[in-house]
Design an enzyme around this catalytic site. Sequence first.
Site, PDB file in Angstrom:
ATOM      1  N   PHE A 171     -12.012  -7.940  14.223  1.00 28.87           N
ATOM      2  CA  PHE A 171     -10.570  -7.995  13.577  1.00 28.87           C
ATOM      3  C   PHE A 171      -9.856  -6.953  12.163  1.00 28.87           C
ATOM      4  O   PHE A 171     -11.041  -6.179  11.476  1.00 28.87           O
ATOM      5  CB  PHE A 171     -11.051  -9.408  12.622  1.00 28.87           C
ATOM      6  CG  PHE A 171     -10.080  -9.652  12.053  1.00 28.87           C
ATOM      7  CD1 PHE A 171      -8.456  -9.317  12.194  1.00 28.87           C
ATOM      8  CD2 PHE A 171     -10.443  -9.534  10.066  1.00 28.87           C
ATOM      9  CE1 PHE A 171      -7.606 -10.526  11.438  1.00 28.87           C
ATOM     10  CE2 PHE A 171      -9.186 -10.409   9.365  1.00 28.87           C
ATOM     11  CZ  PHE A 171      -8.245  -9.977   8.995  1.00 28.87           C
ATOM     12  N   GLN A 172      -8.567  -6.715  12.292  1.00 26.78           N
ATOM     13  CA  GLN A 172      -9.193  -5.506  11.301  1.00 26.78           C
ATOM     14  C   GLN A 172      -8.995  -3.853  10.817  1.00 26.78           C
ATOM     15  O   GLN A 172      -9.413  -3.417  10.134  1.00 26.78           O
ATOM     16  CB  GLN A 172      -8.847  -5.758   9.817  1.00 26.78           C
ATOM     17  CG  GLN A 172      -7.261  -7.191   9.745  1.00 26.78           C
ATOM     18  CD  GLN A 172      -7.084  -7.165   8.369  1.00 26.78           C
ATOM     19  OE1 GLN A 172      -8.191  -6.830   7.116  1.00 26.78           O
ATOM     20  NE2 GLN A 172      -6.321  -7.850   7.649  1.00 26.78           N
ATOM     21  N   LYS A 177     -17.603  -0.888   5.272  1.00 29.82           N
ATOM     22  CA  LYS A 177     -17.924  -1.661   5.017  1.00 29.82           C
ATOM     23  C   LYS A 177     -19.550  -2.025   4.516  1.00 29.82           C
ATOM     24  O   LYS A 177     -20.246  -1.960   3.534  1.00 29.82           O
ATOM     25  CB  LYS A 177     -17.747  -3.507   5.159  1.00 29.82           C
ATOM     26  CG  LYS A 177     -17.782  -4.407   3.687  1.00 29.82           C
ATOM     27  CD  LYS A 177     -16.858  -6.068   4.224  1.00 29.82           C
ATOM     28  CE  LYS A 177     -17.171  -6.463   2.532  1.00 29.82           C
ATOM     29  NZ  LYS A 177     -16.629  -7.599   3.413  1.00 29.82           N
ATOM     30  N   MET A 226      23.686   9.142   3.731  1.00 30.87           N
ATOM     31  CA  MET A 226      23.524  10.211   3.986  1.00 30.87           C
ATOM     32  C   MET A 226      24.126  10.483   5.802  1.00 30.87           C
ATOM     33  O   MET A 226      24.193  11.371   5.712  1.00 30.87           O
ATOM     34  CB  MET A 226      22.231  10.996   3.361  1.00 30.87           C
ATOM     35  CG  MET A 226      22.349  12.668   4.520  1.00 30.87           C
ATOM     36  SD  MET A 226      23.131  13.575   3.301  1.00 30.87           S
ATOM     37  CE  MET A 226      22.415  14.823   2.098  1.00 30.87           C
ATOM     38  N   GLU A 237       1.284  -1.046   0.097  1.00 25.26           N
ATOM     39  CA  GLU A 237      -0.104   0.722  -0.015  1.00 25.26           C
ATOM     40  C   GLU A 237       0.674   1.389  -0.053  1.00 25.26           C
ATOM     41  O   GLU A 237       0.941   1.958  -0.505  1.00 25.26           O
ATOM     42  CB  GLU A 237      -0.985   0.227   1.020  1.00 25.26           C
ATOM     43  CG  GLU A 237      -2.170  -0.360   0.981  1.00 25.26           C
ATOM     44  CD  GLU A 237      -1.648  -2.898   1.957  1.00 25.26           C
ATOM     45  OE1 GLU A 237      -0.315  -2.502   2.185  1.00 25.26           O
ATOM     46  OE2 GLU A 237      -2.828  -3.751   1.765  1.00 25.26           O
TER      47      GLU A 237
HETATM   48  C1  LIG Z   1      11.750   6.144   6.039  1.00 28.74           C
HETATM   49  C2  LIG Z   1      12.933   6.462   6.209  1.00 28.74           C
HETATM   50  N1  LIG Z   1      13.959   5.735   7.099  1.00 28.74           N
HETATM   51  C3  LIG Z   1      15.413   6.926   7.855  1.00 28.74           C
HETATM   52  C4  LIG Z   1      15.329   8.140   7.051  1.00 28.74           C
HETATM   53  C5  LIG Z   1      17.101   8.716   7.337  1.00 28.74           C
HETATM   54  N2  LIG Z   1      18.532   8.758   6.294  1.00 28.74           N
HETATM   55  C6  LIG Z   1      17.571   9.322   5.892  1.00 28.74           C
HETATM   56  S1  LIG Z   1      19.333   9.894   3.961  1.00 28.74           S
HETATM   57  C7  LIG Z   1      19.383   8.110   4.540  1.00 28.74           C
HETATM   58  C8  LIG Z   1      20.110   7.326   4.110  1.00 28.74           C
HETATM   59  C9  LIG Z   1      19.735   6.863   2.315  1.00 28.74           C
HETATM   60  O1  LIG Z   1      20.775   5.780   1.878  1.00 28.74           O
HETATM   61  P1  LIG Z   1      20.572   5.636   0.172  1.00 28.74           P
HETATM   62  O2  LIG Z   1      19.000   5.509  -0.146  1.00 28.74           O
HETATM   63  O3  LIG Z   1      21.258   4.577  -0.077  1.00 28.74           O
HETATM   64  O4  LIG Z   1      20.763   6.779  -0.686  1.00 28.74           O
HETATM   65  P2  LIG Z   1      22.198   7.698   0.159  1.00 28.74           P
HETATM   66  O5  LIG Z   1      22.717   8.581   1.274  1.00 28.74           O
HETATM   67  O6  LIG Z   1      23.414   6.218   0.408  1.00 28.74           O
HETATM   68  O7  LIG Z   1      22.834   7.792  -1.657  1.00 28.74           O
HETATM   69  C10 LIG Z   1      18.545   7.695   5.589  1.00 28.74           C
HETATM   70  C11 LIG Z   1      18.392   6.376   6.646  1.00 28.74           C
HETATM   71  C12 LIG Z   1      14.440   8.217   6.443  1.00 28.74           C
HETATM   72  N3  LIG Z   1      14.565   9.183   5.093  1.00 28.74           N
HETATM   73  N4  LIG Z   1      14.027   7.600   5.220  1.00 28.74           N
END
Ligand SMILES: Cc1ncc(C[n+]2csc(CCOP(=O)(O)OP(=O)(O)O)c2C)c(N)n1
Length: 589
Positions: free
Chosen positions: A124-125, A174, A485, A62
């Site tokens: 349920f759900q 529903k 990042m 979803e």
């Molecule tokens: C759903 C979610 N969980 C955690 C984060 C925190 N977060 C921001 S950037 C990042 C790393 C992203 O890794 P990747 O997609 O491999 O991109 P890269 O920075 O390596 O290019 C994380 C864990 C987020 N933004 N979104």
Amino acid sequence: MATTPRSSESTNLMSGADIVVESLVRHGVEVVFAYPGGTSMPMHQALTRQKDKIRTILPRHEQGGSFAAQGLARSTGKPGVCMATSGPGATNLVTAIADAKLDSIPLIAITGQVPTPVIGSDAFQETPIIEVCRGITKHHYLVTDVEDLARILREAFHIATTGRPGPVIVDIPKDVQLSQTTPDFDAPLNLPGYRVITRHAQPKQLSQVVAAIKRAKRPVIYAGGGIIASGAAAELTKFAHKTGIPVTTTVMGLGGFPADDPQSLHFLGMHGSVYANYAVEACDLLLAFGVRFDDRVTGKLSEFAKGAKIVHIDVDPSEINKNKAAHIPIVSDIKYALAELNKLVEPCDGLTKWYDQIEKWKQANPLTYDKNSPSILPQYAIDVLWRKTRDLDPIVAVGVGQHQMWAAQFYKFRSPRTWLSSSGLGTMGFGLPAAMGAQAANPGRLVIDIDGDGSFQMNIQELATCFCEKLPVKVFLLNNQHLGMVVQWEDRFHAGNRAHTYLGPVDDPEAVGKGDGMSPSRRYPDIVAIAKGYGAGGAFIREKADLANAIQEMIDFPGAYVLDVEVPYMEHVLPMIPSGMTPRDIITK
Ligand SMILES: Cc1ncc(C[n+]2csc(CCOP(=O)(O)OP(=O)(O)O)c2C)c(N)n1
Ligand SMILES: [Mg+2]
């Protein structure tokens, strides 16, 4: 007005489920992303009865469906529609709803709910999804009477798409879906608290802006997502060209002004260009158009554009003076305001000194990277991708992380609705499903997901949807095997201590920060095998010399495709203004 009977030939009676689908048809919805379950089955049955008018795409999660609906909305400006069953189906929509709220995306989320007699009994759900979503929607409905359904759906579309756009959730038990009534699809809206007085800048306010522009020596336009949402890119470009004022955009505003225009300062904020940030710091007039002074833009608020007179034009009155006081606050649709201003403004003279200064900043600190690196740097990969695809007018979606910021820096967006980024919420996993939705809404168009390996794996299952629904999305994967990042923040602020940011097995040296900074010796997982397992095409590359041809093969491939590009993980997104700091604290090395 008389309505067309669907459920019965002899009467105008329709089931709630048929009313929902007929409402979608009447609102011009052509595609919905819907994942079925017990409490939403009647609506799926109804969707099959209108399959000549509405394409129903079954996502594999979803969350994928709801981001696909966003991809449709972001790329077209029309409301996106997703549907899920009660309980876990509904809660799986929550992230995309919150995301749509922060980025002002028109999204209609329709959920099945347990039958009204058992609501509140932990059936349920059963989840109280309206309670869950109260703070993250523009509006929300729990429909308890089939008589209200047609009107509520009208209201939902009206609210999602007018003023400042946003998400609306409609939760439908529903039994309401199964009840029958004679619907009035033109029933008057019942929204006493929501009046879309079309908000138009007053002539007096506009002449104040014109006067401020006349006096300014160092003006800057700071343009945001409002430009895209109101369809004002052409008006903004005309305004900038007529006045000669330089333009920086937010990440949400990318594509609102051509990045290859000489007046462009590119984007501002934490990872924006040095020259945009310096220009805003030094300006004497800040023309803030369709923006919200987000902390990723302003850094330390009290220092942001400190010496400038601020003109703030936004359609949402709650944004005015929220973070930063405006000297000339104007509540208005930005397209209208700019069109009116374009009748009044004249070329600013005396900007030569200002442009000389900006040019010096540009020369001293261009957006660049090590062009001599032997490996494929992510910035280089995006630069090559941009050069190879710019004339194909692609739509580009991204995940969240370093790759997202590099895409914002190095893919030079020229037109609105070609850049799809989860900006306010920063949701990893956004890229592939958003690209998929954009592809469904833009058949025949090149749609590329520039993704990170972490983000891609959060909704990787949507490759199945791309294959089965014949949506030929291209995934350009900048695979650094890390949550890059976060690694960057570890390096900058935690002495490089790796804390669960390596995406390979825990016994690899990289898991504890002992790698060589380039690439782990074994790569995990086998992305190409996964892509092929889903029926998509795929290739892996690590040599610079192979990049251009590999991109060409990706574009030429007839279906969904994943190009797995090995990039080193020691690269940092620069420039960077650390959180809460000022342009004087900018890190460039
Ligand atoms: C759903 C979610 N969980 C955690 C984060 C925190 N977060 C921001 S950037 C990042 C790393 C992203 O890794 P990747 O997609 O491999 O991109 P890269 O920075 O390596 O290019 C994380 C864990 C987020 N933004 N979104
Ligand atoms: Mg990564």
